[in-house]
Design an enzyme around this catalytic site. Structure first.
Site, PDB file in Angstrom:
ATOM      1  N   CYS A   1      21.281  47.212  70.604  1.00 12.93           N
ATOM      2  CA  CYS A   1      21.338  46.548  71.917  1.00 12.93           C
ATOM      3  C   CYS A   1      22.613  46.881  72.695  1.00 12.93           C
ATOM      4  O   CYS A   1      22.557  47.303  73.846  1.00 12.93           O
ATOM      5  CB  CYS A   1      21.143  45.043  71.779  1.00 12.93           C
ATOM      6  SG  CYS A   1      22.471  44.157  70.943  1.00 12.93           S
TER       7      CYS A   1
ATOM      8  N   HIS B   1      23.024  39.245  71.128  1.00 13.77           N
ATOM      9  CA  HIS B   1      22.166  40.277  71.713  1.00 13.77           C
ATOM     10  C   HIS B   1      22.525  40.444  73.186  1.00 13.77           C
ATOM     11  O   HIS B   1      22.971  39.505  73.835  1.00 13.77           O
ATOM     12  CB  HIS B   1      20.691  39.871  71.570  1.00 13.77           C
ATOM     13  CG  HIS B   1      19.729  40.942  71.976  1.00 13.77           C
ATOM     14  ND1 HIS B   1      19.603  42.123  71.283  1.00 13.77           N
ATOM     15  CD2 HIS B   1      18.850  41.007  73.001  1.00 13.77           C
ATOM     16  CE1 HIS B   1      18.665  42.862  71.861  1.00 13.77           C
ATOM     17  NE2 HIS B   1      18.201  42.201  72.913  1.00 13.77           N
TER      18      HIS B   1
ATOM     19  N   HIS C   1      16.172  46.451  77.029  1.00 15.78           N
ATOM     20  CA  HIS C   1      16.979  46.260  75.831  1.00 15.78           C
ATOM     21  C   HIS C   1      16.390  47.013  74.657  1.00 15.78           C
ATOM     22  O   HIS C   1      15.259  47.499  74.701  1.00 15.78           O
ATOM     23  CB  HIS C   1      17.135  44.762  75.512  1.00 15.78           C
ATOM     24  CG  HIS C   1      15.899  44.095  75.016  1.00 15.78           C
ATOM     25  ND1 HIS C   1      15.883  43.241  73.950  1.00 15.78           N
ATOM     26  CD2 HIS C   1      14.604  44.151  75.427  1.00 15.78           C
ATOM     27  CE1 HIS C   1      14.661  42.796  73.728  1.00 15.78           C
ATOM     28  NE2 HIS C   1      13.869  43.328  74.614  1.00 15.78           N
TER      29      HIS C   1
END
Length: 159
Positions: free
Chosen positions: A73, A123, A135
């Protein structure tokens, strides 16, 4: 009387020109401060970074990878912003710490969306508009566009 008016007109025009130049410099901001980035320039860079992330659609997730063919990520956000001349730290938490924190009402395409548990960021994705982010979600998945699935998010703007 006419001669007196004629002498004053150039002086008034000169003063108006100086005032206009100063106003332009203050409004433009970056004209007086080398290296400064205006809000418009920042928005353009964010939009370009968003396009870079979108161009990586389908690239596989790999823990610790920062491109160009595999990403985790924070590797995707780091790579996308690096391509437009901006540097970000490696981890999602460090990226959150470096960005300018903004409210949801200020969110623009290209801003970063940070998912957190308590005070820990776990994240990050790049806001695409319409409550969606680009993402690289997890092992076995690929870079994709997805709805923001949690209310436990913070937002940051890359400086």
């Amino acid at each position: 009387m006419t001669a007196h008016v004629n002498r004053r007109v150039p002086s008034l025009i000169a003063r108006a020109g100086t005032a206009s130049a100063l106003t332009l410099a203050v409004v433009g901001g970056s004209m007086l401060v080398p290296g400064a980035v205006s809000e418009a320039d920042a928005a353009t860079q964010a939009a370009k970074a968003l396009n870079v992330a979108a161009s990586k659609r389908g690239a596989p997730y790999k823990r610790g990878a920062a491109g160009p063919y595999r990403f985790d990520c924070s590797g995707l956000t780091l790579y996308s912003y690096k391509k437009v001349g901006k540097s970000l730290p490696r981890s999602a938490q460090a990226q959150y710490n470096k960005t300018r924190h903004i409210r949801s009402s200020q969110l623009q395409r290209g801003d970063l969306v940070f998912f957190h548990r308590g005070s820990s960021v776990y994240h990050v994705g790049i806001y695409a508009g319409g409550n969606k982010i680009w993402h690289s979600p997890k092992q076995g998945a690929v870079v994709r566009l997805e709805r923001i699935w949690s209310k436990s998010v913070w937002y940051g703007r890359v400086r």
